[in-house]
Design a protein around this motif. Structure first.
Motif, PDB file in Angstrom:
ATOM      1  N   GLU A 144       0.831  -1.203   0.000  1.00 45.22           N
ATOM      2  CA  GLU A 144       0.000   0.000   0.000  1.00 45.22           C
ATOM      3  C   GLU A 144       0.870   1.260   0.000  1.00 45.22           C
ATOM      4  N   ASP A 145       1.936   1.257   0.791  1.00 47.60           N
ATOM      5  CA  ASP A 145       2.863   2.391   0.823  1.00 47.60           C
ATOM      6  C   ASP A 145       3.548   2.581  -0.525  1.00 47.60           C
ATOM      7  N   LEU A 146       3.967   1.490  -1.143  1.00 42.59           N
ATOM      8  CA  LEU A 146       4.624   1.569  -2.453  1.00 42.59           C
ATOM      9  C   LEU A 146       3.667   2.108  -3.516  1.00 42.59           C
ATOM     10  N   ASN A 147       2.436   1.659  -3.490  1.00 47.01           N
ATOM     11  CA  ASN A 147       1.441   2.173  -4.445  1.00 47.01           C
ATOM     12  C   ASN A 147       1.221   3.668  -4.248  1.00 47.01           C
TER      13      ASN A 147
ATOM     14  N   GLU B 112       3.392   5.834  -2.951  1.00 46.10           N
ATOM     15  CA  GLU B 112       4.602   6.506  -3.423  1.00 46.10           C
ATOM     16  C   GLU B 112       4.631   6.570  -4.954  1.00 46.10           C
ATOM     17  N   HIS B 113       4.259   5.477  -5.596  1.00 47.54           N
ATOM     18  CA  HIS B 113       4.230   5.425  -7.065  1.00 47.54           C
ATOM     19  C   HIS B 113       3.251   6.461  -7.608  1.00 47.54           C
ATOM     20  N   HIS B 114       2.106   6.547  -6.986  1.00 51.78           N
ATOM     21  CA  HIS B 114       1.093   7.505  -7.429  1.00 51.78           C
ATOM     22  C   HIS B 114       1.618   8.938  -7.292  1.00 51.78           C
ATOM     23  N   GLN B 115       2.293   9.256  -6.183  1.00 53.57           N
ATOM     24  CA  GLN B 115       2.837  10.599  -5.995  1.00 53.57           C
ATOM     25  C   GLN B 115       3.923  10.909  -7.015  1.00 53.57           C
ATOM     26  N   LEU B 116       4.801   9.946  -7.268  1.00 55.83           N
ATOM     27  CA  LEU B 116       5.870  10.162  -8.255  1.00 55.83           C
ATOM     28  C   LEU B 116       5.300  10.339  -9.656  1.00 55.83           C
ATOM     29  N   SER B 117       4.283   9.588  -9.988  1.00 57.01           N
ATOM     30  CA  SER B 117       3.652   9.738 -11.304  1.00 57.01           C
ATOM     31  C   SER B 117       3.065  11.132 -11.460  1.00 57.01           C
TER      32      SER B 117
END
Length: 168
Positions: free
Chosen positions: A41-44, A46-51
């Motif tokens: 959940e944390d990785l998802n 983080e991925h969303h923020q970076l995108s």
């Protein structure tokens, strides 16, 4: 009946212990799964923020993504070229050394072949002169052993030459 009752109690206790062990294992697996769920959940997130950040940067005029890619590609090519140049130079030097070695070996082989041809030619002439010497010394009265000793050849060779010349 007493033994049967004790057996049933022991079986019941065994089943209860196995059930308790299964519950403990289940709780451990559930804990591990909850940890993995949190990490994913944390990785998802983080991925969303970076995108979102990448989209915002690519849309803004301050950052040119294509120019950045081109610059990175040029830097990578430059670094690869700088790291490969010494290796290529070393390979060329090794190739030159191998070519020199190969030329030397070819020259040595040619020299050996030339010497072999000379020796074969001299041996043919030496054999003809040995035949004449053997025949003349045998006619002068020397024994086969003495002729072989003088010419440093085998007695069998002297005997063969004399037989071929029909002197024996």
């Amino acid at each position: 009946m007493n033994i049967e009752f004790a057996g049933l109690i022991a079986l019941g206790i065994l089943v209860a212990v196995l059930f308790f062990i299964m519950m403990l294992r289940d709780q451990e697996v559930a804990k591990k799964l909850s940890i993995y769920e949190k990490i994913i959940e944390d990785l998802n997130h983080e991925h969303h923020q970076l995108s979102k950040e990448i989209q915002n940067l690519s849309k803004s005029n301050d950052f040119d993504l294509e120019a950045f890619r081109t610059e990175v590609a040029q830097q990578v090519a430059f670094e690869v070229q700088n790291s490969l140049t010494p290796i290529i130079q070393s390979i060329k030097e090794i190739d030159e050394i191998m070519q020199t070695f190969q030329d030397e070996q070819t020259n040595r082989i040619d020299a050996l072949e030339h010497r072999t041809k000379e020796k074969n030619f001299s041996q043919i002439n030496n054999t003809e002169s040995n035949e004449k010497t053997i025949i003349s010394q045998y006619k002068s009265g020397k024994s086969e052993a003495m002729i072989a000793k003088d010419l440093r050849i085998g007695i069998g060779e002297v005997d063969l030459i004399l037989k071929l010349a029909n002197l024996k």
